[in-house]
Design an enzyme around this catalytic site. Structure first.
Site, PDB file in Angstrom:
ATOM      1  N   LEU A  18      69.318  -9.613 -15.954  1.00 34.29           N
ATOM      2  CA  LEU A  18      67.858  -9.573 -15.863  1.00 34.29           C
ATOM      3  C   LEU A  18      67.368 -10.375 -14.663  1.00 34.29           C
ATOM      4  CD1 LEU A  18      65.310  -8.486 -17.187  1.00 34.29           C
ATOM      5  CD2 LEU A  18      65.148 -10.602 -18.494  1.00 34.29           C
ATOM      6  N   LYS A 115      57.478 -27.878 -20.295  1.00 33.92           N
ATOM      7  CA  LYS A 115      58.723 -27.763 -21.034  1.00 33.92           C
ATOM      8  C   LYS A 115      58.411 -27.344 -22.459  1.00 33.92           C
ATOM      9  CE  LYS A 115      61.552 -29.493 -17.911  1.00 33.92           C
ATOM     10  NZ  LYS A 115      62.870 -29.927 -17.555  1.00 33.92           N
ATOM     11  N   GLY A 426      64.629 -33.826  -2.056  1.00 34.63           N
ATOM     12  CA  GLY A 426      66.085 -33.879  -1.919  1.00 34.63           C
ATOM     13  C   GLY A 426      66.714 -32.606  -1.402  1.00 34.63           C
ATOM     14  N   HIS A 689      57.422 -24.391  -7.359  1.00 28.67           N
ATOM     15  CA  HIS A 689      57.957 -23.354  -8.252  1.00 28.67           C
ATOM     16  C   HIS A 689      57.395 -21.984  -7.917  1.00 28.67           C
ATOM     17  CE1 HIS A 689      58.168 -27.242 -10.271  1.00 28.67           C
ATOM     18  NE2 HIS A 689      59.339 -26.813 -10.701  1.00 28.67           N
TER      19      HIS A 689
HETATM   20  N1  GLN Z   1      66.914 -34.050  -5.883  1.00 35.72           N
HETATM   21  C1  GLN Z   1      66.805 -32.850  -6.613  1.00 35.72           C
HETATM   22  C2  GLN Z   1      66.413 -31.701  -5.716  1.00 35.72           C
HETATM   23  O1  GLN Z   1      65.692 -31.901  -4.818  1.00 35.72           O
HETATM   24  C3  GLN Z   1      65.779 -32.970  -7.722  1.00 35.72           C
HETATM   25  C4  GLN Z   1      65.629 -31.676  -8.448  1.00 35.72           C
HETATM   26  C5  GLN Z   1      64.818 -31.769  -9.704  1.00 35.72           C
HETATM   27  O2  GLN Z   1      64.064 -32.685  -9.894  1.00 35.72           O
HETATM   28  N2  GLN Z   1      64.942 -30.816 -10.563  1.00 35.72           N
HETATM   29  O3  GLN Z   1      66.813 -30.577  -5.915  1.00 35.72           O
END
Ligand code: GLN
Ligand code: ZN
Length: 748
Positions: A18, A115, A426, A689
């Site tokens: 999917l 969440k 990051g 996102h």
């Molecule tokens: N350091 C991670 C990144 O940048 C943090 C990811 C996250 O918080 N889910 O991907």
């Protein structure tokens, strides 16, 4: 014989079909009809599987192209006017709510994601506006019921119940609650009667909201909704709860005219006590006894003992929650037999349900014997040294010296950062190229040197780019990591990895949680090499990048023989060693991500500290307590819903924290100020996102809104999470806009 059922089944497919189809559709590589066809194919396969495995009651409408809360919103006409006005066609509108829309018809943001209770699954938060008119406009639930029926499979349609829907939705201020409730009741009544007309005999209304702390008033709302809804019901109604017990609503629940009630015996600490006080004989109990969240085999002996409590009444054997939260099957794994026999993924849990049904009927007793033997074996690998280290910890090991106020000026002098320092969280895009590099190396198509050279090139390339747009604190980009947890797990002793154990996280995104199989210890440095390489390329500071112990634990499948506290402290010792190695090798800022800290906060307030924060926060402190005063510790949390635990977050004693805030309108900032939050903050200034690119003007406005609340010297500017899921172009455009916005503001 006692019947079996499940609350829901994973919908992404055995091989994430999917996900791949949906992403291909997003890219324009396949047509809408192809995507719809893929959905149909998967539903058929899953219904058939459940049937073949001997499950008596099979759910439908547990399938979703993105999220079932979003499905419910679309079914109920809960779509904001701004998105409606774009006049998109239904599927396009659906994905616009999920991912935002930027195109010829306009520009709208996605709904915020949150969440799903205490899981790593994210739902979309429906927004009810003053002019929203709740009514049944969607057809998915009806279509899927009929689709199964045509295949000769009689299903139980599932939908999020009205009470939880209301609880999860964001409701515009000033809306008349009464009116909203009566519209909801009417809509659900219509759903019930239309399903009955189509031939459905029973509907499952999911009400996980009932396991939360509920006030008397909330219970009254629940009661009122269902009194009306159940008054003249045209088919049977199963009210399904999960993720805990329903202590606050139990009496109401059993007195309402439900036909069946689903309770969680795995996470519901008080479920047994509640039913011991009485369960109505005219209702069927759906007993959630097979754990829908963990991957270990069910302990039949214990389950059967538990079922003794309910033997005098009608019950159906079920899962504790939807199987959405576990991978599809162990059949595609290549663990040695003596290991895999301890696992049950979704498909294997179906077998467990039917085995339990046999055992309840005193049949196939050899299954019980086999299972009991399995549990009597020694299963986990122990590490005496780690156990000893844990025992020797003293309160000093959890205390960083000097304290925050004393190290702040020291860090200010050593780093010399401009006002509103800019950084990222990051990761940079994990493009096809990056993933292929890893894959080729794993397959032996390229050697270690070629593999590493590629990563070095990527790091250098992105460092140069970061400098070029004027970011102040740089990152190496995480090109060597597949996943922020798996990467560490793979290098730690005590972990196992599945090949195909994917679990949906949100929309098309999945995670592959590693499995804790023994005591955890660090074998060798895990990130030092890459961080040092990156730092050597530039005069600017490059942040070291680690995942914190609580997050590693929360995103793994934990052991069930030791406490989560113990496993977390083992992880903390391992990460502490890494922190100290980074520092020793010249890394001056270290970010320790605790992306998932909030996620496992117990649903009930009375458990927050005693069952979680009292050890989770110290575990984080243990990780960084021994660094020098001039080493700056950052942390990151994906999820701004920590208004209630701000004091605990401050107690983590990091120097800087970044967090998601953009989709949720920076609501948390007032609280931070009000509670005199000491840690410096980087509230995410845009939502990663979604592929949408924020303009300089929009970012300037966001940053100004932050500055209107938080003292300037405390503020960092960054996106709201890592950029690994994004494309290169949108990433670069967004970050360039971000630094432009900051420069503009600094000038002012
Ligand atoms: N350091 C991670 C990144 O940048 C943090 C990811 C996250 O918080 N889910 O991907
Ligand atoms: Zn994040």
């Amino acid at each position: 014989m006692v019947k079996t059922s499940v609350i829901g089944f994973p919908r992404i497919g055995e091989f994430r079909e999917l996900k791949f189809a949906t992403e291909a559709f997003f890219r324009g590589d396949i047509q809408k009809k192809d995507l719809l066809e893929k959905g149909k194919e998967l539903r058929k396969k899953h219904w058939q599987l459940l049937k073949d495995e001997g499950i008596d009651e099979i759910p439908s409408n547990d399938f979703s192209f993105y999220d079932t809360t979003l499905d419910t919103a679309c079914l109920l006409n809960v779509v904001p006017a701004k998105i409606r006005s774009l006049q998109l066609e239904p599927l396009e509108e659906y994905f616009a709510l999920a991912r935002g829309y930027q195109g010829e018809k306009g520009d709208v943001k996605a709904w915020p994601m949150k969440k799903w209770f205490n899981t790593n699954y994210h739902y979309l938060v429906p927004k009810i506006e003053a002019n929203t008119k709740i009514q049944v406009v969607g057809t998915k639930i009806f279509d899927e019921f009929t689709e199964a029926k045509v295949l000769g499979i009689d299903t139980r349609p599932v939908i999020l119940g009205p009470f939880t829907f209301l609880q999860l939705a964001e409701i515009e201020e000033g809306i008349d609650q009464e009116k909203l409730i009566s519209q909801l009741i009417a809509a659900y009544q219509e759903i019930l009667s239309r399903l009955a007309d189509l031939g459905a005999k029973i509907i499952q209304l999911d009400e996980p909201g009932l396991v939360m702390d509920l006030s008397a008033k909330q219970v009254q709302v629940f009661e009122k909704i269902y009194q009306h809804l159940l008054a003249k019901r045209p088919l049977k109604v199963l009210v399904q709860t999960y993720f805990g017990d329903v202590r606050d609503a139990y009496q109401t629940l059993i007195h309402l005219p439900f036909d069946a009630i689903g309770l969680d015996f795995v996470e519901g600490k008080e479920t047994r006590r509640l039913i011991a006080d009485g369960f109505p004989t005219d209702k069927v109990l759906y007993a959630g006894v097979v754990n829908g969240k963990n991957i270990w085999r069910n302990h039949f002996q214990q389950t059967l003992a538990l079922l003794e409590d309910v033997k005098n009444q009608a019950f159906v054997l079920s899962t504790s929650c939807s199987l959405l939260h576990v991978p599809y099957t162990t059949a595609n794994e290549n663990f040695p037999n003596e290991i895999v026999t301890h696992f049950a993924f979704a498909k294997e849990k179906l077998t467990e349900l039917t085995a339990l049904a046999e055992l309840v009927a005193h049949k196939s007793m050899h299954l019980l014997q086999e299972n009991t033997e399995l549990f009597s074996q020694k299963r986990f690998e122990e590490n005496e040294l780690v156990k000893e280290k844990l025992q020797q910890l003293t309160p000093d090991d959890f205390e960083r010296v000097p304290n925050f106020d004393e190290r702040r000026p020291i860090q200010k002098t050593v780093f010399h950062l401009p006002e509103l320092p800019t950084t990222t969280i990051g990761s940079f895009p994990q493009t096809k190229e990056v993933k292929q590099n890893r894959l080729k190396w794993k397959k032996g198509e390229i050697d270690q040197e070629q593999y590493e050279q590629f990563i070095e090139e990527k790091i250098s390339e992105w460092l140069i780019w970061q400098e070029s747009i004027g970011l102040d604190v740089l990152v190496h980009g995480e090109f060597e990591r597949n996943d922020m947890v798996e990467y560490f797990g793979q290098q730690l002793e005590g972990y196992l990895f599945s090949k195909n154990g994917w679990v949906q996280s949100y929309g098309t995104r999945g995670v592959k949680p590693p499995i804790i199989w023994g005591d955890i210890a660090r074998k060798a440095p895990m990130t030092v090499k890459w961080s040092v390489f990156a730092q050597n390329q530039t005069q600017k500071v490059v942040k070291g990048m680690l995942t914190g112990p609580v997050t590693i634990l929360n995103w793994s499948f934990p052991r069930e023989d030791v406490s989560t506290k113990e496993s977390t402290l083992q992880l903390a010792l391992a990460i502490q060693e890494e922190v100290l190695d980074l520092e020793k090798n010249g890394i001056r800022m270290i970010q320790i991500d605790e992306a998932a800290l909030r996620e496992k906060l117990p649903l009930r307030r009375s458990d927050w500290y005693s069952e979680y924060l009292d050890w989770a926060i110290p575990a984080f402190r243990l990780v960084h307590s021994k660094v020098k005063p001039e080493t700056q510790i950052h942390t990151h949390m994906c999820y701004s819903e920590f208004t209630d635990i701000i004091a605990a977050i401050d107690q983590m004693d990091a120097d800087v924290i970044s967090f998601e805030a953009s989709r949720s309108n920076l609501a948390i900032l007032d609280e931070l100020v009000r509670r005199k939050f000491k840690t410096a903050v980087g509230p995410g200034v845009y939502d990663i996102h979604s592929p949408r690119i924020p303009s300089v003007a929009e970012l300037t406005a966001t940053i100004e809104a932050i500055l209107a609340k938080v003292p300037r010297e405390k503020v960092w500017i960054n996106p709201d999470c890592g950029l690994k899921t994004r494309g290169i172009e949108e990433t670069k455009a967004s970050l360039a806009n971000m630094t432009r916005a900051v420069k503009g503001i600094r000038k002012k």
